[in-house]
Design an enzyme around this catalytic site. Structure first.
Site, mmCIF file in Angstrom:
data_model
loop_
_atom_site.group_PDB
_atom_site.id
_atom_site.type_symbol
_atom_site.label_atom_id
_atom_site.label_comp_id
_atom_site.label_asym_id
_atom_site.label_seq_id
_atom_site.Cartn_x
_atom_site.Cartn_y
_atom_site.Cartn_z
ATOM 1 N N LEU A 1 0.853 -1.195 0.000
ATOM 2 C CA LEU A 1 0.000 0.000 0.000
ATOM 3 C C LEU A 1 0.890 1.246 0.000
ATOM 4 O O LEU A 1 1.585 1.513 0.984
ATOM 5 C CB LEU A 1 -0.908 0.005 1.229
ATOM 6 C CG LEU A 1 -1.741 -1.277 1.430
ATOM 7 C CD1 LEU A 1 -2.616 -1.151 2.669
ATOM 8 C CD2 LEU A 1 -2.581 -1.576 0.187
ATOM 9 N N ARG B 1 1.635 13.994 7.145
ATOM 10 C CA ARG B 1 2.395 14.295 8.358
ATOM 11 C C ARG B 1 3.885 14.516 8.075
ATOM 12 O O ARG B 1 4.629 14.983 8.926
ATOM 13 C CB ARG B 1 2.180 13.166 9.392
ATOM 14 C CG ARG B 1 0.768 13.141 9.949
ATOM 15 C CD ARG B 1 0.416 11.815 10.627
ATOM 16 N NE ARG B 1 0.064 10.771 9.659
ATOM 17 C CZ ARG B 1 -0.373 9.560 9.983
ATOM 18 N NH1 ARG B 1 -0.495 9.232 11.245
ATOM 19 N NH2 ARG B 1 -0.675 8.677 9.048
ATOM 20 N N LYS C 1 5.142 9.952 0.406
ATOM 21 C CA LYS C 1 5.790 9.404 1.613
ATOM 22 C C LYS C 1 6.677 8.201 1.334
ATOM 23 O O LYS C 1 7.791 8.114 1.862
ATOM 24 C CB LYS C 1 4.737 9.027 2.661
ATOM 25 C CG LYS C 1 5.364 8.348 3.874
ATOM 26 C CD LYS C 1 4.456 8.293 5.079
ATOM 27 C CE LYS C 1 3.358 7.284 4.927
ATOM 28 N NZ LYS C 1 2.578 7.158 6.175
ATOM 29 N N THR D 1 -6.868 2.379 3.969
ATOM 30 C CA THR D 1 -6.053 1.207 3.632
ATOM 31 C C THR D 1 -6.904 0.049 3.104
ATOM 32 O O THR D 1 -6.452 -0.726 2.252
ATOM 33 C CB THR D 1 -5.257 0.742 4.867
ATOM 34 O OG1 THR D 1 -6.148 0.638 5.987
ATOM 35 C CG2 THR D 1 -4.149 1.717 5.222
ATOM 36 N N ASP E 1 5.265 2.119 4.259
ATOM 37 C CA ASP E 1 6.097 3.002 5.092
ATOM 38 C C ASP E 1 6.731 2.241 6.248
ATOM 39 O O ASP E 1 6.902 2.776 7.336
ATOM 40 C CB ASP E 1 5.252 4.179 5.616
ATOM 41 C CG ASP E 1 4.074 3.733 6.478
ATOM 42 O OD1 ASP E 1 3.787 2.523 6.524
ATOM 43 O OD2 ASP E 1 3.436 4.602 7.107
ATOM 44 N N ASN F 1 54.790 12.891 -13.409
ATOM 45 C CA ASN F 1 54.685 13.739 -12.223
ATOM 46 C C ASN F 1 54.029 15.055 -12.615
ATOM 47 O O ASN F 1 54.509 15.758 -13.487
ATOM 48 C CB ASN F 1 56.084 13.975 -11.660
ATOM 49 C CG ASN F 1 56.018 14.577 -10.271
ATOM 50 O OD1 ASN F 1 55.218 15.496 -10.024
ATOM 51 N ND2 ASN F 1 56.819 14.087 -9.355
ATOM 52 N N ASN G 1 40.196 21.747 -20.144
ATOM 53 C CA ASN G 1 39.524 20.733 -20.964
ATOM 54 C C ASN G 1 38.274 21.247 -21.650
ATOM 55 O O ASN G 1 37.698 20.566 -22.465
ATOM 56 C CB ASN G 1 39.165 19.516 -20.086
ATOM 57 C CG ASN G 1 38.247 19.880 -18.938
ATOM 58 O OD1 ASN G 1 38.284 21.000 -18.424
ATOM 59 N ND2 ASN G 1 37.410 18.951 -18.535
ATOM 60 N N ALA H 1 57.973 25.143 -15.663
ATOM 61 C CA ALA H 1 56.957 25.697 -14.764
ATOM 62 C C ALA H 1 56.326 26.945 -15.372
ATOM 63 O O ALA H 1 56.976 27.705 -16.074
ATOM 64 C CB ALA H 1 57.589 26.034 -13.421
#
Ligand code: UD1
Ligand code: CA
Length: 452
Positions: free
Chosen positions: A7, A14, A21, A78, A101, A371, A380, A417
């Protein structure tokens, strides 16, 4: 033959949520998913899920699970929900009804209920605080009714044995009883639980099977209860990890939001969150404060503090972090080191490659033992497309270099560098792409006296 009805049509007022839920997560997955998984272990002929509030959302979230969906157009209780599914159920089937639930229920507990010979069997438990649950009304031990909280007298409200919402009966019987259920009650709803009184009054064998562990049967109607379920789920998940040979240095601080397959002597430090599906080889170590989502980490991989890994695969022992962010499509081979403040995405680093500090490596192939110096960035993205960077084995990328993709750096090449590399750098050579340094003789700094 067994058929399962779950169900799941209620909106869960709530919860005060835009989400139906049954899609509220426990352990990172919708509550309904947990129930479907438990139901499937019983190998039923069908799993029928009654949906209503947010039906499309619910169906989409559990698409591809092979479920039979039933629409309850209006939420009228239900009993009404179960009645919507019954016409499709084979009349000879035994029906197991599960509320959507109640995600912590285990298949073993359900099969124990199914073993009962009763015409109607419900699973009950003794609640420390029975507030909100239907109470099991017994007369000299025999179950005679279930009374919903809102309809119960003060005396009935003191009863601590409550209805879990799980019920099992023959399809034909259940249909007949539901036909008799009315909506003359405090909520104006058709209660599935009224079947208990109807069957008992007809002299049928009605049983409430008291579960050993109330934890499994907790339902979540509001967020406080949801938080309670999460705590129980987490305790269970941590227990399973530890049983599999994982050390949790502070179990209560670790959150497990999805399945983990783990080798032995894995060690997980404090405040770690595991999400999605993870696989850890032997002796993987996860440092404090890490988030690990959908990763496959080979034996011996070390992830240092405060690193966030998503969709990462390591194929050998390697070292990550602290403070690394590894995104989807990152693949690290044996001996790789990815250090602090390094971000990677769709990047393959071959054995022994290192990026120890402050880099972005996206859409890249990095060769063995290369490295990558601090501050290296793979450029990119040109604003429209992504391009790849290929770095050869034993290449050395000097600090603060930009590699403007598509670009490749040959084996054993060295990049000076501070270079901006926009063309391929040949193997074995030094490539520099930066302004030459010069000094200006006789130059004087401006001084305050120069100002008119
Ligand atoms: C229900 C039981 C109560 C039991 C408790 C256990 C009834 C009348 N009461 O109360 O005895 O102690 O579960 O947690 O059965 N649903 C529908 N359609 C509807 C109404 C509900 O599909 O019209 C679904 C909900 O989505 C939910 C489940 O049925 O998954 C149970 O409904 P809920 O409103 O949570 O019932 P409780 O008040 O908790
Ligand atoms: Ca409930």
């Amino acid at each position: 033959m067994l058929e399962v009805i779950i169900l799941a049509a209620g909106e869960g007022k709530r919860m005060n949520s835009a989400r139906p839920k049954v899609l509220q997560p426990v352990g990172g997955r919708p509550m309904l998913q947990h129930l479907v998984d438990a139901a499937r272990e019983l190998e039923p002929a069908a799993i029928r899920v009654v949906v209503g509030a947010g039906a499309d959302q619910v169906r989409a979230a559990l698409d591809g699970e092979g479920l039979d969906w039933v629409l309850q157009a209006e939420r009228r209780g239900t009993g009404h929900a179960a009645a919507q599914a019954l016409p499709d159920v084979s009349p000879d089937a035994r029906v197991l009804v599960l509320p959507g639930d109640m995600p912590l229920i285990r298949a073993g507990t359900l099969s124990r209920l199914l073993q009962r010979q009763a015409d109607l069997a419900v699973l009950s438990f003794v609640a420390g605080d029975p507030t909100g649950y239907g109470r099991i009304i017994r007369d000299r031990g025999r179950v005679v009714a279930i009374r919903e909280e809102k309809d119960a007298s003060d005396e009935e409200r003191r009863i601590e044995e409550v209805n879990s919402g799980v019920l099992c009966a023959g399809a034909k019987d259940l249909s007949a009883w539901l036909d008799e259920v009315g909506d003359d009650n405090a909520q104006g709803e058709y209660y599935l639980t009224d079947c208990i009184g109807i069957a008992a009054a007809a002299g049928r064998a009605v049983e409430a099977v008291v579960a050993d562990s109330a934890d499994e049967l907790l339902g979540a109607n509001d967020r406080a209860q949801l938080a309670g379920l999460e705590r129980v789920f987490q305790a269970r998940a941590r227990g399973e990890l530890m049983a599999a040979g994982v050390t949790l240095l502070d179990p209560d601080s670790v959150q497990v939001r999805g399945p983990v397959v783990s080798g032995r002597d894995v060690c997980i430090d404090v405040n770690v969150v595991l999400e999605g599906r993870n696989r850890f080889g032997d002796e993987v170590a996860i440092g404090p404060g890490c988030v690990i989502r959908d990763c496959d980490l080979a034996a011996g991989t070390r992830v240092e503090a405060m690193s966030v890994l998503e969709g990462v695969r390591t194929t050998g022992a390697c070292s990550v972090g602290p403070f690394a962010r590894l995104r989807a499509g990152t693949e690290l081979a044996e001996g790789v080191k990815v250090g602090n403040f390094v971000e990677t995405k769709k990047a393959r680093l071959a054995a022994g490659a290192k990026a120890s500090h402050l880099s972005y490596i996206g859409d890249a192939d990095v060769g063995e033992d290369a490295n990558i110096g601090a501050g290296t960035i793979t450029c990119n993205y040109d604003g429209v497309s992504k391009h790849r960077t290929v770095i050869g084995r034993l290449a050395f990328i000097g600090s603060n270099s930009s590699l403007v993709a598509p670009v490749s750096v040959g084996d054993e090449a060295t990049i000076g560098a501070g270079s901006v590399i926009s063309g391929d750098a040949p193997a074995g050579q030094l490539t520099l792409a930066r302004a030459r340094q010069r000094s200006v003789p006789g130059w004087k700094r401006p001084s305050a006296g120069d100002k008119k």
